[in-house]
Design an enzyme around this catalytic site. Structure first.
Site, PDB file in Angstrom:
ATOM      1  N   HIS A 159       0.833  -1.229   0.000  1.00 40.27           N
ATOM      2  CA  HIS A 159       0.000   0.000   0.000  1.00 40.27           C
ATOM      3  C   HIS A 159       0.856   1.263   0.000  1.00 40.27           C
ATOM      4  O   HIS A 159       0.449   2.296   0.520  1.00 40.27           O
ATOM      5  CB  HIS A 159      -0.951   0.036   1.201  1.00 40.27           C
ATOM      6  N   SER A 280      15.539  20.955 -17.011  1.00 35.50           N
ATOM      7  CA  SER A 280      14.382  21.797 -17.297  1.00 35.50           C
ATOM      8  C   SER A 280      14.858  23.080 -17.956  1.00 35.50           C
ATOM      9  O   SER A 280      15.942  23.581 -17.633  1.00 35.50           O
ATOM     10  CB  SER A 280      13.651  22.121 -15.991  1.00 35.50           C
ATOM     11  N   LYS A 286      16.727  21.206 -11.898  1.00 40.29           N
ATOM     12  CA  LYS A 286      15.989  19.970 -12.184  1.00 40.29           C
ATOM     13  C   LYS A 286      16.836  18.882 -12.836  1.00 40.29           C
ATOM     14  O   LYS A 286      17.680  19.150 -13.670  1.00 40.29           O
ATOM     15  CB  LYS A 286      14.789  20.265 -13.095  1.00 40.29           C
ATOM     16  N   GLU A 293       9.745   7.898 -17.346  1.00 37.05           N
ATOM     17  CA  GLU A 293       8.368   8.362 -17.576  1.00 37.05           C
ATOM     18  C   GLU A 293       7.900   8.003 -18.994  1.00 37.05           C
ATOM     19  O   GLU A 293       6.748   7.629 -19.208  1.00 37.05           O
ATOM     20  CB  GLU A 293       8.279   9.874 -17.367  1.00 37.05           C
TER      21      GLU A 293
END
Ligand code: ARG
Length: 464
Positions: A159, A280, A286, A293
């Site tokens: 969980h 970025s 970043k 992804e």
């Protein structure tokens, strides 16, 4: 001048440009150009061997096909035209331009229906070993990293909550197993792919005395379809590939999800190599896990191809129907998606940095040793349900007072049971908790070593 179609004899008019373009598949089925030539070579060699075609004619066709294939290899493409609709008629047209009307004999005892099925079988047969090799490369990366991290302790989750401490090596080997099942599924996929439909003709076979066993042999296929209707209308092997590819992408996507979490500031368990991260354009600090992804994102298109073809096939009466022309783009794209996804994932795993300290720190002050204490009490004769209740109350107290279970004094422990000894503190250490989970397949270090040895043996067998 209206275009002259190979099937144009009974037609008095040709379709509009839009209709011709809409019906054509040359834009995408040129991907199977080599397969188409190879399939034609097998067919014409069989026609020669069975004396259905005079040897001189067959030889002209064989020579012409080889020249076209050499040209294709050299140039990467050929002057294909939408007027010839698909790869089959384009190649035949090029052959005609090269050797004259004798080229028309190639299609004796054959239809585009068994031809297209043959091409697609050849296409998938050629790609399956490439997918399996890419899977092995990823498995090797996982095994190498697991070997270095048998004793690296991290939180195990259920969980998404800290559950029990585990070995990071154990975690990596879970993915090894998932990818091993993928390997086995793709290996099985070969059984239904390595089978020749050639000679089924349009749907009913042919009156020419063809030798289907021989053309299967020339194709390098291990088996042939027993039923001509099935041969031209079966696309199960493509669906199996897409289904296997979907399960594989689901596995990759789960791993990506974890990599994305774990390289976040909150977790910090790993750092991806610069070569597999991006920056970025506005935020200078970043370092984004774009590739993880993107693989996660590409899962959607592979599932889509599976659903697309399942839906296309579901209402098709026997035998060939033009709907089936829609069987190709999905699998071509699936192949082009899974191969780089596997390679990128292998590279990402090979090059990532493991922050062992962060993983270890996360297993402290988190009550993930609560099961240990309950097990310890059960070992002292307290029924497990009661032990669970007692430890639950201790956890609650600890949360309220900001103390860990290992902060509980001996005096307090003795109030629970006089049987509790000093060794309880040893049991509460995360690495000891991992060490003791020595049941078969568990996260105990010895078990992980054994799993690792088995994984290595699987990969070593592959090398031979
Ligand atoms: N381009 C067609 C396909 O991809 C080839 C088979 C055509 N057969 C036919 N009877 N129209 O499915």
């Amino acid at each position: 001048m209206p275009i002259k179609r190979m099937w144009g004899g009974r037609f008095q008019a040709t379709g509009s440009d839009l209709a011709n373009t809409f019906g054509a598949s040359i834009f995408f089925d040129q991907e199977m150009a080599h397969e188409d030539i190879f399939g034609s070579l097998a067919h014409v060699k069989m026609l020669k061997a069975t004396k259905i075609l005079p040897a001189a004619d067959a030889d002209k066709i064989i020579k012409g096909l080889h020249e076209i294939d050499d040209q294709l290899t050299k140039d990467g493409s050929l002057p294909f035209t939408v007027d010839d609709e698909d790869i089959h008629m384009n190649i035949e047209d090029l052959l005609t331009k090269k050797i004259g009307p004798v080229a028309g004999k190639l299609h004796t005892g054959r239809s585009r229906n068994d031809q297209v099925a043959t091409d697609l079988h050849l296409y998938v047969k050629e790609r399956l070993p490439k997918v399996i090799d890419a899977l092995y490369e990823l498995q090797q990366a996982l095994v190498d990293q697991a070997a270095e991290n048998v004793h690296t302790v991290m939180p195990g989750y259920t969980h998404m909550q800290h559950a029990q401490p585990i070995s990071y090596g154990h975690y990596l080997l879970a993915y090894f197993q998932m990818f091993q099942r993928d390997v086995e599924r793709f290996q099985f996929n070969m059984k239904h792919t390595d089978i020749s439909p050639l000679g089924a003709a349009a749907l009913a076979g042919t009156s020419f005395p063809i030798d289907r066993q021989l053309s299967a042999k020339y194709l390098g296929m291990s088996d042939l379809y027993d039923n001509s209707l099935d041969a031209v209308s079966d696309r199960d092997f493509v669906l199996e590939f897409l289904s296997n590819a979907s399960i594989l992408m689901m596995h990759l996507s789960r791993l990506c999800e974890e990599l994305v979490y774990w390289c976040s500031h909150e977790f910090g368990y790993i750092e991806l190599s610069d070569s597999y991260s991006t920056g970025s354009s506005i935020m200078p600090q970043k370092k984004n896990p774009d590739f993880a992804e993107l693989i996660r994102g590409k899962t959607g298109r592979v599932y889509g191809h599976l659903m697309g073809l399942l839906t296309t096939m579901k209402g098709i009466p026997l035998a060939y129907n033009k709907d089936m022309q829609e069987d190709k783009e999905g699998i071509f794209d699936a192949v082009k998606t899974i191969l780089p996804s596997l390679k990128i994932m292998a590279g990402m795993i090979k090059t990532l940095h493991v922050n062992k300290d962060k993983m270890d720190a996360a297993t402290h002050h988190d009550f993930s040793n609560a099961t240990e204490l309950a097990d310890y009490l059960a070992g002292k004769g307290i029924p497990f349900r009661q032990a669970h209740e007692i430890v639950g109350e201790l956890v609650l107290k600890g949360i309220k007072s900001g103390h860990d279970l290992s902060d509980i004094s001996m005096e307090e422990f003795h109030k629970i049971s006089p049987k509790i000894d000093e060794d309880v503190y040893h049991c509460l250490k995360p690495e000891v908790a991992v060490e003791r989970r020595n049941s078969y397949g568990g996260t105990g270090f010895k078990q992980v070593e054994e799993q690792l040895a088995k994984a290595k043996a699987i990969l070593a067998k592959q090398d031979k």
